[in-house]
Design a protein around this motif. Structure first.
Motif, PDB file in Angstrom:
ATOM      1  N   MET A   1      37.108 -34.605 -15.381  1.00  0.00           N
ATOM      2  CA  MET A   1      36.214 -35.261 -16.322  1.00  0.00           C
ATOM      3  C   MET A   1      36.877 -36.468 -16.962  1.00  0.00           C
ATOM      4  SD  MET A   1      33.301 -35.165 -17.712  1.00  0.00           S
ATOM      5  CE  MET A   1      32.438 -35.670 -19.120  1.00  0.00           C
ATOM      6  N   ILE A   2      38.105 -36.280 -17.396  1.00  0.00           N
ATOM      7  CA  ILE A   2      38.821 -37.383 -18.047  1.00  0.00           C
ATOM      8  C   ILE A   2      39.051 -38.519 -17.065  1.00  0.00           C
ATOM      9  CG2 ILE A   2      41.015 -38.061 -19.103  1.00  0.00           C
ATOM     10  CD1 ILE A   2      41.079 -35.306 -20.408  1.00  0.00           C
ATOM     11  N   ARG A   3      39.374 -38.159 -15.825  1.00  0.00           N
ATOM     12  CA  ARG A   3      39.611 -39.192 -14.810  1.00  0.00           C
ATOM     13  C   ARG A   3      38.358 -40.022 -14.553  1.00  0.00           C
ATOM     14  NH1 ARG A   3      44.431 -38.915 -11.706  1.00  0.00           N
ATOM     15  NH2 ARG A   3      45.649 -37.116 -12.302  1.00  0.00           N
ATOM     16  N   LYS A   4      37.187 -39.387 -14.546  1.00  0.00           N
ATOM     17  CA  LYS A   4      35.942 -40.119 -14.349  1.00  0.00           C
ATOM     18  C   LYS A   4      35.716 -41.114 -15.476  1.00  0.00           C
ATOM     19  CE  LYS A   4      33.287 -36.931 -11.545  1.00  0.00           C
ATOM     20  NZ  LYS A   4      32.034 -36.202 -11.391  1.00  0.00           N
ATOM     21  N   ILE A   5      35.982 -40.693 -16.675  1.00  0.00           N
ATOM     22  CA  ILE A   5      35.820 -41.581 -17.833  1.00  0.00           C
ATOM     23  C   ILE A   5      36.806 -42.743 -17.743  1.00  0.00           C
ATOM     24  CG2 ILE A   5      36.058 -41.745 -20.345  1.00  0.00           C
ATOM     25  CD1 ILE A   5      35.049 -38.809 -20.443  1.00  0.00           C
ATOM     26  N   LEU A   6      38.044 -42.441 -17.362  1.00  0.00           N
ATOM     27  CA  LEU A   6      39.044 -43.491 -17.236  1.00  0.00           C
ATOM     28  C   LEU A   6      38.675 -44.473 -16.125  1.00  0.00           C
ATOM     29  CD1 LEU A   6      42.338 -41.464 -17.744  1.00  0.00           C
ATOM     30  CD2 LEU A   6      41.267 -43.064 -19.323  1.00  0.00           C
ATOM     31  N   HIS A   7      38.094 -43.973 -15.031  1.00  0.00           N
ATOM     32  CA  HIS A   7      37.652 -44.856 -13.960  1.00  0.00           C
ATOM     33  C   HIS A   7      36.615 -45.849 -14.479  1.00  0.00           C
ATOM     34  CE1 HIS A   7      39.507 -42.419 -10.779  1.00  0.00           C
ATOM     35  NE2 HIS A   7      39.258 -43.442  -9.989  1.00  0.00           N
ATOM     36  N   ILE A   8      35.704 -45.335 -15.283  1.00  0.00           N
ATOM     37  CA  ILE A   8      34.653 -46.198 -15.818  1.00  0.00           C
ATOM     38  C   ILE A   8      35.222 -47.198 -16.819  1.00  0.00           C
ATOM     39  CG2 ILE A   8      32.544 -46.213 -17.203  1.00  0.00           C
ATOM     40  CD1 ILE A   8      31.920 -43.457 -15.901  1.00  0.00           C
ATOM     41  N   LEU A   9      36.120 -46.742 -17.680  1.00  0.00           N
ATOM     42  CA  LEU A   9      36.684 -47.618 -18.707  1.00  0.00           C
ATOM     43  C   LEU A   9      37.606 -48.689 -18.124  1.00  0.00           C
ATOM     44  CD1 LEU A   9      37.532 -45.091 -21.552  1.00  0.00           C
ATOM     45  CD2 LEU A   9      35.661 -46.729 -21.481  1.00  0.00           C
TER      46      LEU A   9
ATOM     47  N   LEU B   1      44.313 -53.341 -12.382  1.00  0.00           N
ATOM     48  CA  LEU B   1      44.593 -52.672 -11.118  1.00  0.00           C
ATOM     49  C   LEU B   1      45.751 -51.687 -11.257  1.00  0.00           C
ATOM     50  CD1 LEU B   1      44.039 -52.324  -8.121  1.00  0.00           C
ATOM     51  CD2 LEU B   1      45.533 -54.274  -7.694  1.00  0.00           C
ATOM     52  N   THR B   2      46.782 -52.081 -11.967  1.00  0.00           N
ATOM     53  CA  THR B   2      47.926 -51.194 -12.187  1.00  0.00           C
ATOM     54  C   THR B   2      47.496 -49.934 -12.920  1.00  0.00           C
ATOM     55  OG1 THR B   2      49.404 -53.087 -12.254  1.00  0.00           O
ATOM     56  CG2 THR B   2      50.230 -51.042 -13.198  1.00  0.00           C
ATOM     57  N   MET B   3      46.688 -50.081 -13.953  1.00  0.00           N
ATOM     58  CA  MET B   3      46.199 -48.922 -14.699  1.00  0.00           C
ATOM     59  C   MET B   3      45.357 -48.019 -13.798  1.00  0.00           C
ATOM     60  SD  MET B   3      47.415 -49.046 -17.725  1.00  0.00           S
ATOM     61  CE  MET B   3      46.402 -47.887 -18.600  1.00  0.00           C
ATOM     62  N   HIS B   4      44.521 -48.635 -12.993  1.00  0.00           N
ATOM     63  CA  HIS B   4      43.670 -47.846 -12.108  1.00  0.00           C
ATOM     64  C   HIS B   4      44.512 -47.074 -11.090  1.00  0.00           C
ATOM     65  CE1 HIS B   4      39.969 -46.842  -9.925  1.00  0.00           C
ATOM     66  NE2 HIS B   4      40.728 -46.948  -8.845  1.00  0.00           N
ATOM     67  N   LEU B   5      45.513 -47.724 -10.536  1.00  0.00           N
ATOM     68  CA  LEU B   5      46.349 -47.075  -9.532  1.00  0.00           C
ATOM     69  C   LEU B   5      47.155 -45.908 -10.118  1.00  0.00           C
ATOM     70  CD1 LEU B   5      47.563 -50.139  -7.462  1.00  0.00           C
ATOM     71  CD2 LEU B   5      45.903 -48.405  -6.789  1.00  0.00           C
ATOM     72  N   MET B   6      47.415 -45.953 -11.412  1.00  0.00           N
ATOM     73  CA  MET B   6      48.129 -44.842 -12.041  1.00  0.00           C
ATOM     74  C   MET B   6      47.275 -43.575 -12.098  1.00  0.00           C
ATOM     75  SD  MET B   6      50.603 -46.248 -15.048  1.00  0.00           S
ATOM     76  CE  MET B   6      49.516 -47.259 -15.999  1.00  0.00           C
ATOM     77  N   ILE B   7      45.954 -43.741 -12.165  1.00  0.00           N
ATOM     78  CA  ILE B   7      45.099 -42.568 -12.325  1.00  0.00           C
ATOM     79  C   ILE B   7      44.339 -42.181 -11.059  1.00  0.00           C
ATOM     80  CG2 ILE B   7      44.789 -42.891 -14.801  1.00  0.00           C
ATOM     81  CD1 ILE B   7      41.995 -44.035 -14.152  1.00  0.00           C
TER      82      ILE B   7
END
Length: 89
Positions: free
Chosen positions: A1-9, A36-42
């Motif tokens: 759930m948290i990952r989905k929210i982070l993907h959107i944010l 991109l760096t933030m996205h690749l971390m999650i």
């Protein structure tokens, strides 16, 4: 759930893959690079895509350096003639 929210944010996967391609072409801004760096971390899927992209780029670079073929004018003209014939069909 948290990952989905982070993907959107932060950045959706579709945009992340586009940014990876832009980064290979050296046309990425500092802001896009941070996102991109933030996205690749999650996102493990985009990290895997990044690895596959590296492999594909190496293969393509090797292929183009090994095969330096030149197209002469007669081949170009033959191609044009074939296309005209197909269009007139």
């Amino acid at each position: 759930m948290i990952r989905k929210i982070l993907h959107i944010l932060f950045l959706p996967c579709s945009e992340a893959t586009l940014l990876m391609e832009k980064r290979n072409a050296d046309t990425i801004s500092a802001k896009e690079k941070r996102k991109l760096t933030m996205h690749l971390m999650i996102c493990k899927w985009c990290r895997m895509y990044k690895q596959k992209l590296k492999v594909l780029d190496k293969i393509l670079a090797r292929t183009f350096t090994e095969q330096k073929t030149e197209i002469n004018d007669s081949e170009i003209q033959d191609f044009k003639n074939k296309m005209i014939d197909k269009l007139n069909f």
